[in-house]
Motif scaffolding. Structure first.
Motif, mmCIF file in Angstrom:
data_model
loop_
_atom_site.group_PDB
_atom_site.id
_atom_site.type_symbol
_atom_site.label_atom_id
_atom_site.label_comp_id
_atom_site.label_asym_id
_atom_site.label_seq_id
_atom_site.Cartn_x
_atom_site.Cartn_y
_atom_site.Cartn_z
ATOM 1 N N GLU B 126 0.831 -1.212 0.000
ATOM 2 C CA GLU B 126 0.000 0.000 0.000
ATOM 3 C C GLU B 126 0.861 1.255 0.000
ATOM 4 O O GLU B 126 0.499 2.260 -0.599
ATOM 5 N N SER B 127 2.019 1.182 0.686
ATOM 6 C CA SER B 127 2.815 2.400 0.776
ATOM 7 C C SER B 127 3.403 2.785 -0.575
ATOM 8 O O SER B 127 3.655 3.953 -0.832
ATOM 9 N N ILE B 128 3.612 1.791 -1.451
ATOM 10 C CA ILE B 128 4.105 2.112 -2.797
ATOM 11 C C ILE B 128 3.058 2.963 -3.514
ATOM 12 O O ILE B 128 3.360 4.012 -4.090
ATOM 13 N N TYR B 129 1.813 2.508 -3.447
ATOM 14 C CA TYR B 129 0.725 3.226 -4.120
ATOM 15 C C TYR B 129 0.512 4.600 -3.483
ATOM 16 O O TYR B 129 0.444 5.617 -4.173
ATOM 17 N N LEU B 130 0.446 4.612 -2.159
ATOM 18 C CA LEU B 130 0.177 5.876 -1.456
ATOM 19 C C LEU B 130 1.257 6.916 -1.741
ATOM 20 O O LEU B 130 0.961 8.092 -1.978
ATOM 21 N N ALA B 131 2.511 6.477 -1.742
ATOM 22 C CA ALA B 131 3.605 7.425 -1.978
ATOM 23 C C ALA B 131 3.489 8.025 -3.370
ATOM 24 O O ALA B 131 3.688 9.232 -3.564
ATOM 25 N N LYS B 132 3.148 7.186 -4.341
ATOM 26 C CA LYS B 132 3.049 7.680 -5.711
ATOM 27 C C LYS B 132 1.893 8.659 -5.842
ATOM 28 O O LYS B 132 2.014 9.699 -6.496
ATOM 29 N N VAL B 133 0.771 8.321 -5.228
ATOM 30 C CA VAL B 133 -0.380 9.226 -5.288
ATOM 31 C C VAL B 133 -0.040 10.537 -4.580
ATOM 32 O O VAL B 133 -0.281 11.633 -5.114
ATOM 33 N N ALA B 134 0.544 10.425 -3.394
ATOM 34 C CA ALA B 134 0.865 11.640 -2.633
ATOM 35 C C ALA B 134 1.807 12.544 -3.422
ATOM 36 O O ALA B 134 1.613 13.765 -3.475
ATOM 37 N N ALA B 135 2.809 11.930 -4.071
ATOM 38 C CA ALA B 135 3.763 12.738 -4.829
ATOM 39 C C ALA B 135 3.074 13.439 -5.992
ATOM 40 O O ALA B 135 3.343 14.606 -6.288
ATOM 41 N N SER B 136 2.145 12.740 -6.629
ATOM 42 C CA SER B 136 1.448 13.328 -7.770
ATOM 43 C C SER B 136 0.518 14.455 -7.314
ATOM 44 O O SER B 136 0.410 15.496 -7.972
ATOM 45 N N VAL B 137 -0.159 14.248 -6.188
ATOM 46 C CA VAL B 137 -1.030 15.294 -5.648
ATOM 47 C C VAL B 137 -0.195 16.518 -5.275
ATOM 48 O O VAL B 137 -0.576 17.667 -5.555
ATOM 49 N N PHE B 138 0.968 16.266 -4.704
ATOM 50 C CA PHE B 138 1.857 17.368 -4.344
ATOM 51 C C PHE B 138 2.270 18.169 -5.584
ATOM 52 O O PHE B 138 2.248 19.394 -5.591
#
Lengths: 326, 282
Positions: B126-138
């Motif tokens: 999950e952290s792989i997905y979350l990190a990617k989403v968070a970076a894109s939102v940022f």
């Protein structure tokens, strides 16, 4: 159980209609260096992927230090290190940053993460280039960086998938030295390769794998001695001459085989048998005599009827196919 | 799991900051839209009596008519100039553009083998997905705020009595919108191994979604059938909310819409995360 580090039990992997690994079983002892030798597409990488929890086996089981790769995935991942075939490091970052990220992913924080990253880079002799961007590294340096990235957590079991693929002699030597160093430190190592020199130079035991099956297993010496010693290739000028030599050598009790105008003599030791062979051949017109000492390439040829590297094209197709199916 | 996510988020962000040309290029298109199109489409100026040669007795009436029309324009656009209307919509459109391409980095990580490296490490998938989403939102947030700053310099008019709280509320709206789109399109990146799939899906959805929303034109001016489509387009609600907070354009039940957007973004995040993790382990 303390003695066994890696155990594969009838591992099978199917990609659609294609069976990449057909029931592979083996045991690797603690601290042992075990090599999977086979041509590209033999199922080596697929086997490693199953052992490192990257792929779920279609059937069968495997254990690393007693932990199941199916059920105890997190525990397995904590104790193994995988050096994949691909170069995975971020080339827009420095070697230091790449290894540090890796240390942090294994849960080390602050000082300890930095300490471990530094030590890993020192082991592979990249500390001096640590602050440089990976894009400035040579092929051998990139390969060593991959190794450093897999060392931050002091793995007990190390998997190296074709670690010297595409490297020059110097780069390959550096990797070999590192692998020997790891072995000295008691790390269990599993190595896949299609270079027979590599398997011969490094491993305690070798499994010869082809078309997803293990064809033979043993120490390099064991495997070679099964070939029954050296081979002397006698190339005659004409097939008729060869046939003559063939029957004459046969009469003297030599183990001979005839292939067109070449006679192949199997002897336990070519150095001591050659004088007698030469005496028999003195009447014959011979173009060339070649002595082939047993090596793993010959073992592979004997077992599969093919050479290790002539499969390159087919195996490429195999890989493309299996990739698509996946 | 949080610290793993943070480490991976920093990796993505460092790579992005390291690539300044990419940063600039991703700003150029929306800036062109806003500055060239938004500025030239000057509706208020179209309705003008200044140089009309009218008899004296009609002149006063004409001025009244102009005033009435301008009032109507204000009612429709929530602003006297189209530039302000459009810029506030483009802030949200930016998050859509950023989101639809977010899967690219996932595909490259898979192709280059970095994903395998992550998957043999003892971290939660999950952290792989979350990190990617968070970076894109940022990234979307940084781009949107940059766009707003440029727009402000170019004459963007905030509502009267605009406060930091309004700005914060608008940022939350942009974040939630970005989260919704990124979650969905990041899943595409986890499902496919080909970046062509990402580019074609992005090109397929970007323009239709933009035009069937209130981002560029008010819904009230659309034909009935288009209004129905715009009514289910999340981009419509997102741009309406941003306008409500930034330029004070009225809308019905802003807080209800706000809550719905928050709920929608969380649901898509959780569902798409589960599906992405499943795709990884296949």
């Amino acid at each position: 159980m303390a003695e066994t580090s890696i155990e594969a039990v009838k591992l099978v992997k199917q990609f659609g209609p294609l069976t990449a690994v057909k029931g592979v079983s083996f045991k690797v002892k603690k601290g042992e260096l075990y090599a999977l030798l086979g041509p590209n597409g033999a199922g080596k990488t697929t086997t490693v992927k199953m052992l490192t929890t990257l792929l779920k086996p279609t059937s069968g089981e495997a254990y690393i230090e007693g932990y199941s790769v199916l059920r105890d995935t997190i525990k397995v991942r904590r104790i193994i290190g995988l050096i994949p075939q691909d170069l995975t490091a971020d080339d827009e970052m420095s070697g230091w940053e790449n290894v540090l990220i890796q240390a942090k992913l294994y849960g080390y924080k602050g000082r300890e993460a930095e300490e471990r990253a530094r030590r890993s880079l020192e082991i592979v002799d990249l500390w001096g280039a640590a602050r440089r961007k990976v894009s400035t590294y040579s092929g051998g340096m990139r390969r060593r960086l991959e190794i450093a990235m897999s060392l931050v957590h002091d793995p007990q079991v190390l998997f190296l998938d074709e670690p010297t693929l595409g490297l020059d002699v110097q780069g390959r030597r550096a990797i070999w030295d590192l692998v020997r160093e790891f072995k000295k430190n008691g790390i269990t190592i599993m190595l896949t390769t299609h270079y027979m020199e590599e398997a011969e130079a490094l491993s305690d035991r070798v499994a010869i794998i082809d078309m997803g099956e293990i064809k033979a297993e043993g120490t390099p010496e064991d495997l070679k001695s099964k070939l029954g010693g050296d081979k002397v290739y006698i190339e005659a000028l004409t097939p008729e001459e060869a046939a003559e030599a063939f029957s004459e050598l046969g009469q003297r009790g030599f183990n001979v085989k005839l292939e067109n105008s070449t006679v192949i003599v199997k002897v336990s030791n070519a150095a001591t048998s050659l004088p007698e062979i030469a005496r028999v051949l003195s009447e014959r017109r011979v173009k060339a005599v070649n002595i082939v000492r047993p090596n793993l390439e010959e073992v592979f040829l004997e077992l599969t009827g093919r050479r290790l590297r002539e499969e390159a094209f087919d195996s490429f197709r195999f890989r493309v196919l299996s990739h698509k199916i996946r | 799991m949080l610290s793993e996510t943070y480490v991976l988020f920093m990796r993505e962000t460092k790579r992005w900051v390291g690539r300044k040309p990419v940063l600039i290029v991703s700003l150029i298109t929306p800036l062109f839209w806003v500055l060239l199109f938004g500025k030239s489409f000057n509706i208020t100026n179209m309705i003008n009596v200044g140089d009309l040669a009218l008899p004296q007795e009609y002149y006063a009436i004409a001025l009244k008519i102009v005033e009435a029309i301008r009032f109507r324009v204000f009612e429709i656009f929530g602003s006297q100039d189209y530039f302000t209307y459009m810029a506030s919509g483009m802030i949200v459109v930016m998050t859509l553009f950023q989101g639809t391409f977010s899967g690219v980095s996932t595909v490259f990580d898979k192709r280059l083998g970095y994903m395998s490296r992550l998957m043999v490490s003892p971290i939660r998938r999950e952290s792989i997905y979350l990190a990617k989403v968070a970076a894109s939102v940022f990234r979307a947030l940084v781009l949107s705020l940059t766009l707003l700053m440029v727009a402000y310099i170019a004459g963007f008019k905030f509502k009267e009595g605009f406060t930091v709280i309004d700005l914060a509320a608008a940022i939350v709206v942009v974040t939630l919108t970005s989260l919704t789109f990124t979650s969905i399109f990041m899943l595409v990146g986890f499902l496919t191994d080909s970046h062509e799939v990402i580019f074609s899906t992005a090109n397929l959805v970007n323009l239709p979604l933009m035009f069937t929303s209130s981002a560029l034109f008010p819904i009230s001016q659309m034909p009935e059938w288009l209004r129905v489509i715009a009514g289910v387009n999340p981009l419509t609600y997102a741009s309406d909310l941003v306008r409500y907070f930034l330029i004070g354009k009225s809308m019905s039940d802003p807080w209800l819409v706000f809550a719905a957007l928050a709920a929608a973004s969380l649901v898509t995040l959780v569902v798409c995360m589960k599906l992405s993790v499943r795709a990884l382990d296949k």
